[in-house]
Motif scaffolding. Structure first.
Motif, short mmCIF file in Angstrom:
data_model
loop_
_atom_site.label_atom_id
_atom_site.label_comp_id
_atom_site.label_asym_id
_atom_site.label_seq_id
_atom_site.Cartn_x
_atom_site.Cartn_y
_atom_site.Cartn_z
N ASN A 1 0.86 -1.18 0.00
CA ASN A 1 0.00 0.00 0.00
C ASN A 1 0.90 1.24 0.00
O ASN A 1 1.14 1.85 1.03
N LYS B 1 -4.29 3.02 -5.02
CA LYS B 1 -5.71 3.32 -4.90
C LYS B 1 -6.45 2.10 -4.35
O LYS B 1 -7.23 1.45 -5.02
N ALA B 2 -6.13 1.78 -3.09
CA ALA B 2 -6.76 0.62 -2.45
C ALA B 2 -6.74 0.82 -0.95
O ALA B 2 -5.90 1.56 -0.41
N GLU B 3 -7.69 0.18 -0.28
CA GLU B 3 -7.71 0.22 1.17
C GLU B 3 -6.65 -0.74 1.69
O GLU B 3 -6.71 -1.93 1.46
N ASP C 1 -1.23 0.62 7.25
CA ASP C 1 -0.15 1.60 7.34
C ASP C 1 1.18 0.86 7.22
O ASP C 1 1.69 0.29 8.18
#
Length: 375
Positions: free
Chosen positions: A124, A130-132, A135
């Protein structure tokens, strides 16, 4: 609160707990173990699980056979590409083979996004994914602290390498102001901030890259890479080219803006020297390389005075030579001869994946890098 548990393929360490509030650590065992030194670990690859804010994160670490816990050793973090995983990345990079020969620890982390294939993952990456996802910065930061508290580690010799999407993740982690790594290596994945377009020209957004300190960079690229093209373009997360990224890192490190280079039929070498804190930014662009880790078929010669050949290494070996020289300008020196007993093999996850290696410590050649003719 964040906690971690170690689930080793060879279980030996019991349970270790981390409290991340201010990165204060409570570790079961003696005070020597709490300092990271004084406890030995079994050689080979081991699974690691870290619970971060209720989310379980996974990693694999490798311990060389000569590790005793009595001497501080370097650590190399290995970041996998998209649609891969820590074991797959270590099988690709062979960092465990180099670690067995040179006596350091490797830790390969797993991205939080699911990959396109079962058992694979991706990162990520801040600013472009562009994704959930989770962290990743918190995960990397916690893993570094875990390594320094659990193992006998030299905090001045913590390095990292990233392949493809892992290189993009590592780039942004450094850009986001995390100063954990003394030097970083990239294979088909060096970035210098979010891509943005101005007057039809793609470039790194300056506001998206603020390293905590100068960091030495070594990058490998392929002219036939159609996934992350060296010339630029490709997917939305890429766009600006590899040379633009290199120049931006040279600027961030305060290097001499005029690189030194060597151009051949099979590869081009360029280097920015005169950088702050003794750092440097160097690049190998391989003519026939596609989007793959340059393996044994791509060799680099380390030359001493008068061009005498010391030894040849692959991309991972070249990266390690760069790391252990603190990433600074490599000066010609006296070659160090090494012997490799035929019965010494790397301890690894599966038989047949690892080659023969030396287990003794090898001193730096302090040599000027040269590209071989036979790439």
């Amino acid at each position: 609160m964040t906690s971690s548990t170690v689930s080793d393929r060879v279980r030996s360490t019991g349970i270790v707990r981390l409290l991340v509030s201010g990165f204060f650590f409570l570790v079961a065992g003696s005070s020597a173990f709490a300092a990271g030194c004084g406890t030995s670990f079994p050689a080979g690859r081991h699974d690691l699980s870290l619970d971060i804010n209720g989310q379980t994160r996974s990693a694999v670490y490798f311990i060389p056979s000569d590790y005793t816990g009595k001497r501080k050793v370097p650590v190399v973090f290995d970041f996998h590409g998209s649609n891969s995983n820590p074991d797959g990345q270590m099988n690709r990079s062979h960092w465990d083979e180099v670690a067995e020969r040179e006596g350091f620890i490797v830790m390969a982390l797993q991205g939080s996004l699911p990959g396109e294939f079962e058992g694979t993952h991706a990162w990520n990456v801040p600013g472009v994914t562009k994704a959930e996802g989770l962290d990743e910065g918190a995960f990397i930061r916690t893993a570094v602290h875990y390594a320094t508290e659990t193992f006998c580690v030299d905090p001045a010799r913590i390095y990292a390498s990233g392949y493809s999407g892992g290189g993009r993740m590592l780039s942004q982690y450094i850009c986001d102001g995390h100063g954990d790594f003394a030097a970083a290596g990239f294979v088909m994945g060096l970035r210098a901030g979010y891509p943005e377009q101005e007057d039809g020209v793609w470039r790194p957004r300056k506001e998206s890259c603020h390293p905590a300190k100068p960091v030495s960079i070594i990058a490998f690229s392929g002219l036939k890479d159609d996934v992350n093209p060296f010339a630029g373009g490709g997917k939305a997360y890429w766009q600006y080219g590899g040379e633009v990224a290199l120049k931006r890192w040279a600027d961030l490190n305060g290097c001499d803006p005029h690189p030194r280079g060597e151009k051949g039929d099979t590869a081009t070498f360029s280097a920015y020297y005169g950088c702050k804190a003794g750092t440097s930014v160097i690049s190998y662009v391989i003519t026939d390389a596609d989007h793959s880790w340059p393996g044994n078929r791509v060799r680099f010669r380390l030359a001493a005075l008068q061009g005498e050949t010391i030894r040849e290494v692959d991309a991972t070996g070249r990266m390690w030579d760069f790391f252990r020289n603190s990433g600074g300008e490599l000066l010609a020196g006296t070659p160090q001869k090494t012997a490799c007993p035929a019965d010494k093999t790397t301890a690894g996850k599966e038989a047949g994946l690892q080659g023969k290696t030396c287990s003794q410590q090898v001193k730096s050649d302090n040599s000027e890098p040269v590209v071989t003719d036979g790439l």
